[in-house]
Design an enzyme around this catalytic site. Structure first.
Site, PDB file in Angstrom:
ATOM      1  N   GLY A   1      -0.483  -4.339 -31.703  1.00 55.97           N
ATOM      2  CA  GLY A   1      -0.933  -5.322 -30.717  1.00 55.97           C
ATOM      3  C   GLY A   1       0.165  -5.878 -29.827  1.00 55.97           C
ATOM      4  O   GLY A   1       0.039  -6.996 -29.336  1.00 55.97           O
TER       5      GLY A   1
ATOM      6  N   LEU B   1      -8.452   3.088 -31.036  1.00 54.19           N
ATOM      7  CA  LEU B   1      -8.444   4.515 -31.386  1.00 54.19           C
ATOM      8  C   LEU B   1      -9.806   5.205 -31.373  1.00 54.19           C
ATOM      9  O   LEU B   1      -9.871   6.423 -31.428  1.00 54.19           O
ATOM     10  CB  LEU B   1      -7.746   4.715 -32.734  1.00 54.19           C
ATOM     11  CG  LEU B   1      -6.235   4.421 -32.694  1.00 54.19           C
ATOM     12  CD1 LEU B   1      -5.589   4.738 -34.032  1.00 54.19           C
ATOM     13  CD2 LEU B   1      -5.541   5.193 -31.588  1.00 54.19           C
TER      14      LEU B   1
ATOM     15  N   ASN C   1      -8.258   1.038 -19.551  1.00 50.29           N
ATOM     16  CA  ASN C   1      -7.467   1.527 -20.692  1.00 50.29           C
ATOM     17  C   ASN C   1      -6.031   1.738 -20.239  1.00 50.29           C
ATOM     18  O   ASN C   1      -5.763   1.965 -19.057  1.00 50.29           O
ATOM     19  CB  ASN C   1      -8.060   2.865 -21.173  1.00 50.29           C
ATOM     20  CG  ASN C   1      -7.309   3.444 -22.354  1.00 50.29           C
ATOM     21  OD1 ASN C   1      -6.990   2.739 -23.320  1.00 50.29           O
ATOM     22  ND2 ASN C   1      -7.003   4.729 -22.297  1.00 50.29           N
TER      23      ASN C   1
ATOM     24  N   HIS D   1      -2.790   4.258 -21.118  1.00 52.14           N
ATOM     25  CA  HIS D   1      -2.403   5.490 -21.825  1.00 52.14           C
ATOM     26  C   HIS D   1      -0.890   5.660 -21.674  1.00 52.14           C
ATOM     27  O   HIS D   1      -0.360   5.506 -20.569  1.00 52.14           O
ATOM     28  CB  HIS D   1      -3.151   6.686 -21.229  1.00 52.14           C
ATOM     29  CG  HIS D   1      -2.897   7.946 -21.972  1.00 52.14           C
ATOM     30  ND1 HIS D   1      -3.495   8.235 -23.179  1.00 52.14           N
ATOM     31  CD2 HIS D   1      -2.058   8.990 -21.700  1.00 52.14           C
ATOM     32  CE1 HIS D   1      -3.056   9.404 -23.621  1.00 52.14           C
ATOM     33  NE2 HIS D   1      -2.191   9.875 -22.743  1.00 52.14           N
TER      34      HIS D   1
ATOM     35  N   ASP E   1      -9.861   9.518 -21.276  1.00 45.86           N
ATOM     36  CA  ASP E   1      -8.686   9.512 -20.394  1.00 45.86           C
ATOM     37  C   ASP E   1      -8.933  10.141 -19.020  1.00 45.86           C
ATOM     38  O   ASP E   1      -8.026  10.759 -18.444  1.00 45.86           O
ATOM     39  CB  ASP E   1      -7.500  10.252 -21.075  1.00 45.86           C
ATOM     40  CG  ASP E   1      -7.030   9.521 -22.325  1.00 45.86           C
ATOM     41  OD1 ASP E   1      -7.180   8.295 -22.395  1.00 45.86           O
ATOM     42  OD2 ASP E   1      -6.522  10.197 -23.235  1.00 45.86           O
TER      43      ASP E   1
HETATM   44  C1  GRF Z   1       0.190   1.709 -26.409  1.00 49.87           C
HETATM   45  O1  GRF Z   1       1.299   2.548 -26.326  1.00 49.87           O
HETATM   46  C2  GRF Z   1      -0.912   2.160 -25.483  1.00 49.87           C
HETATM   47  O2  GRF Z   1      -0.461   2.920 -24.393  1.00 49.87           O
HETATM   48  C3  GRF Z   1      -1.745   3.036 -26.353  1.00 49.87           C
HETATM   49  O3  GRF Z   1      -1.686   2.456 -27.629  1.00 49.87           O
HETATM   50  C4  GRF Z   1      -0.473   1.740 -27.770  1.00 49.87           C
HETATM   51  C5  GRF Z   1      -0.791   0.375 -28.313  1.00 49.87           C
HETATM   52  O4  GRF Z   1       0.389  -0.280 -28.677  1.00 49.87           O
HETATM   53  N1  GRF Z   1      -3.078   3.206 -25.799  1.00 49.87           N
HETATM   54  P1  GRF Z   1       0.358  -1.789 -29.180  1.00 49.87           P
HETATM   55  O5  GRF Z   1      -0.532  -1.860 -30.406  1.00 49.87           O
HETATM   56  O6  GRF Z   1      -0.150  -2.636 -28.061  1.00 49.87           O
HETATM   57  O7  GRF Z   1       1.788  -2.061 -29.515  1.00 49.87           O
END
Ligand code: GRF
Length: 194
Positions: free
Chosen positions: A12, A84, A101, A103, A144
């Site tokens: 997060g 996920l 989103n 990515h 995506d």
């Molecule tokens: C990020 O790198 C984002 O691009 C991907 O998932 C990751 C989440 O990271 N979709 P975090 O939990 O916010 O550190």
């Protein structure tokens, strides 16, 4: 005040960046965090910040319950920050043009099913790409592939590991994601009392 809903499954850090940004710039607040992993770090953030959260489990929770709870927040945007699961079509239909989103690569390269976290950075390094970056995009029914809102780039260094590349990409994410959200919410209006 705009309401945001964040979907996240991981530690997060992006959620943290978004919460902190809109504490300083009070045009929006995170009204709900939706998470599919009961031990995810993002839930500690939700609890510490006293943000309501919903833990979803494909086997036990029905999509209409998720949609009901989301609708009750009247979100201006639904933000996927490391979630996920593929978002069910019913949720995409319920919030048209409102779901975005992030990515951790330059789509359309290195995206699609199974491409998340270190899998993405591994693929970038194995493909000997000289640069990578982030893509913030609208979400549609195909992984995506929604319209791109913003891409930001960084170099891939010769001795990069997936972890070192991920760290550089996280910096880009934490800077740009809250600012793109602010941009999508529109310029805040100034009200003058007379
Ligand atoms: C990020 O790198 C984002 O691009 C991907 O998932 C990751 C989440 O990271 N979709 P975090 O939990 O916010 O550190």
């Amino acid at each position: 005040m705009h309401s945001l809903i964040i979907f996240a499954s991981g530690t997060g850090t992006n959620t943290r960046a978004i919460i902190d940004y809109f504490k300083r710039n009070a045009i929006a607040k995170v009204a709900l965090i939706v998470c599919n992993k009961p031990d995810a770090g993002v839930l500690d953030i939700a609890m510490n910040e006293e943000i309501p959260f919903l833990i979803v489990d494909k086997k036990t929770i029905h999509e209409t319950l998720i949609i009901d709870q989301m609708e009750s927040c009247k979100p201006s945007l639904v933000v996927l920050a490391g979630f996920l699961w593929k978002i069910p079509d019913s949720i995409i239909k319920a919030f048209p043009n409102k779901i975005i989103n992030i990515h951790p690569a330059l789509l359309p390269l290195h995206g699609g099913k199974g491409m998340y976290g270190h899998h993405v950075h591994n693929a970038v390094i194995n493909a000997k790409q000289q640069e990578s970056g982030i893509t913030i995009h609208h979400v549609n029914e195909v992984y995506d592939s929604g319209d791109i809102i913003l891409q930001a780039r960084c170099k891939v260094l010769e001795n990069d590991t997936p972890a070192s590349l991920a760290e550089r990409i996280h910096h880009l994410e934490h800077f740009y994601f809250p600012r793109v959200i602010e941009f999508l919410l529109g310029t805040p209006t100034v009200s003058i009392d007379v």
